[in-house]
Design an enzyme around this catalytic site. Sequence first.
Site, PDB file in Angstrom:
ATOM      1  N   THR A 220     -14.476  -0.582  46.719  1.00 16.72           N
ATOM      2  CA  THR A 220     -13.727   0.281  45.861  1.00 16.72           C
ATOM      3  C   THR A 220     -13.796  -0.138  44.404  1.00 16.72           C
ATOM      4  OG1 THR A 220     -11.501   1.075  45.247  1.00 16.72           O
ATOM      5  CG2 THR A 220     -11.464  -1.277  45.842  1.00 16.72           C
ATOM      6  N   VAL A 231      -6.955  -7.800  41.699  1.00 20.25           N
ATOM      7  CA  VAL A 231      -7.339  -7.697  42.912  1.00 20.25           C
ATOM      8  C   VAL A 231      -6.521  -6.506  43.877  1.00 20.25           C
ATOM      9  CG1 VAL A 231      -8.149  -8.546  45.085  1.00 20.25           C
ATOM     10  CG2 VAL A 231      -8.473  -9.727  42.854  1.00 20.25           C
ATOM     11  N   ASP A 233      -6.047  -4.083  47.517  1.00 22.49           N
ATOM     12  CA  ASP A 233      -6.235  -4.454  49.143  1.00 22.49           C
ATOM     13  C   ASP A 233      -7.287  -4.401  49.817  1.00 22.49           C
ATOM     14  OD1 ASP A 233      -6.157  -1.556  48.353  1.00 22.49           O
ATOM     15  OD2 ASP A 233      -5.283  -1.089  50.364  1.00 22.49           O
ATOM     16  N   THR A 253      -6.863   3.526  52.174  1.00 14.83           N
ATOM     17  CA  THR A 253      -7.478   4.084  50.731  1.00 14.83           C
ATOM     18  C   THR A 253      -5.961   4.405  50.005  1.00 14.83           C
ATOM     19  OG1 THR A 253      -7.811   6.238  51.147  1.00 14.83           O
ATOM     20  CG2 THR A 253      -9.537   5.020  51.263  1.00 14.83           C
ATOM     21  N   GLY A 254      -5.558   4.104  48.877  1.00 20.87           N
ATOM     22  CA  GLY A 254      -4.323   4.331  48.288  1.00 20.87           C
ATOM     23  C   GLY A 254      -3.889   3.124  47.406  1.00 20.87           C
ATOM     24  N   GLY A 256      -3.171  -0.031  46.289  1.00 18.32           N
ATOM     25  CA  GLY A 256      -3.379  -1.175  47.029  1.00 18.32           C
ATOM     26  C   GLY A 256      -2.331  -2.293  47.030  1.00 18.32           C
TER      27      GLY A 256
HETATM   28  N1  GLY Z   1      -6.872   0.702  47.290  1.00 16.06           N
HETATM   29  C1  GLY Z   1      -7.764   0.408  46.113  1.00 16.06           C
HETATM   30  C2  GLY Z   1      -6.820  -0.310  45.274  1.00 16.06           C
HETATM   31  O1  GLY Z   1      -5.708  -0.158  45.182  1.00 16.06           O
HETATM   32  O2  GLY Z   1      -7.428  -0.977  44.783  1.00 16.06           O
END
Ligand code: GLY
Length: 351
Positions: A220, A231, A233, A253-254, A256
């Site tokens: 990502t 940083v 997830d 995904t979403g 983090g």
């Molecule tokens: N799931 C990606 C982020 O929040 O960085």
Amino acid sequence: MSLTHSRRDFLRTGAAFGAAALAGGRELIGAPGQAPGTAGMRVVSSGNGLRATDKAMEMLRTGADPLDAVIAGVNIVENDPEDMSVGYGGLPNEDGVVELDASVMHGPTHSSGAVAAIQDIKNPSQVARLVMERSNHCLIVGEGALRFALAHGFKKEVLLTDKARELWLQWRENLSERDNWLPPQSKKFPGELQAYVMTYGTINCIALDAKGDLSGVTTTSGLSWKIAGRVGDSPIIGAGLYVDNAIGAAGSTGFGEANIQTLASYQIVQFLGQGMSPEQACLKMLERLADKVKLNPRLRRPDGRPNFGMNYYALNRKGEFGSASFTGPTQYAAHDGTKNALRPAAYLYKS
Ligand code: GLY
């Protein structure tokens, strides 16, 4: 990558082919008695991963390791400037700098690698694999991750496309009327400006090979306009990705931060281990997260619902797979060995 598989593993996988035929009412597995070989292969990914599932399945069919397969799959999306949530063309941090996160996890060896906040490298998933294979570490961040990548022959590249830069500039110029960043006279950006919206798209891809081995990757550009060094997830094993070769794999995904605080992917795999179907496990995790959100006013809407998006993907060792999102209808990508398609995900709330 060389792998060894015990006879016990092989037999267990063979038994799973038949046992899973009825799972979840879905036609997931080849008929009982079908020779192990291709029937059990699965690749599951987020909604932006249809090309990734296709590529990964193509590689699994040639006998590739599942980790090599999923990384090759997500590399297509990392290299695509039109996907502004991943790799090249990803939306930058608040300073206009693209910082990428990625993790990989290899089921047969229960090993993982990750990089976070790495700049100038288009394919952080490949660097994450290098961390796994060529270091004793699990996670290398920032400047150290870049130096590690360069030491292994990666080349620096400009990751900020004009489209991403212009969106960042719109966001920056509209942050305040009292600073020195001014939008062009001819262009006002009132109201619904796309760039105001923080996005946290990502790609997760998990796979099961014909031998019953699992692997996964999540990569990502993270939350757009994030504070430099943030940083998410995706590079945190257990949060944005988890694989237990004896049970299954999960990814997300979403938003983090919510996954880091709940170790969502690890928890989904534990739910799989308790016998839940992948879809049930994803929904159960969303319910658990929705409960936690009620404790944090910053993460909930006035009606108590989460004010962020979240999507989970899960695949078990038997080849059953599923996905669920907070808000739907939405779709995820899955290749079941026969058909590569976007499929409807379960959801908690109707959008
Ligand atoms: N799931 C990606 C982020 O929040 O960085």
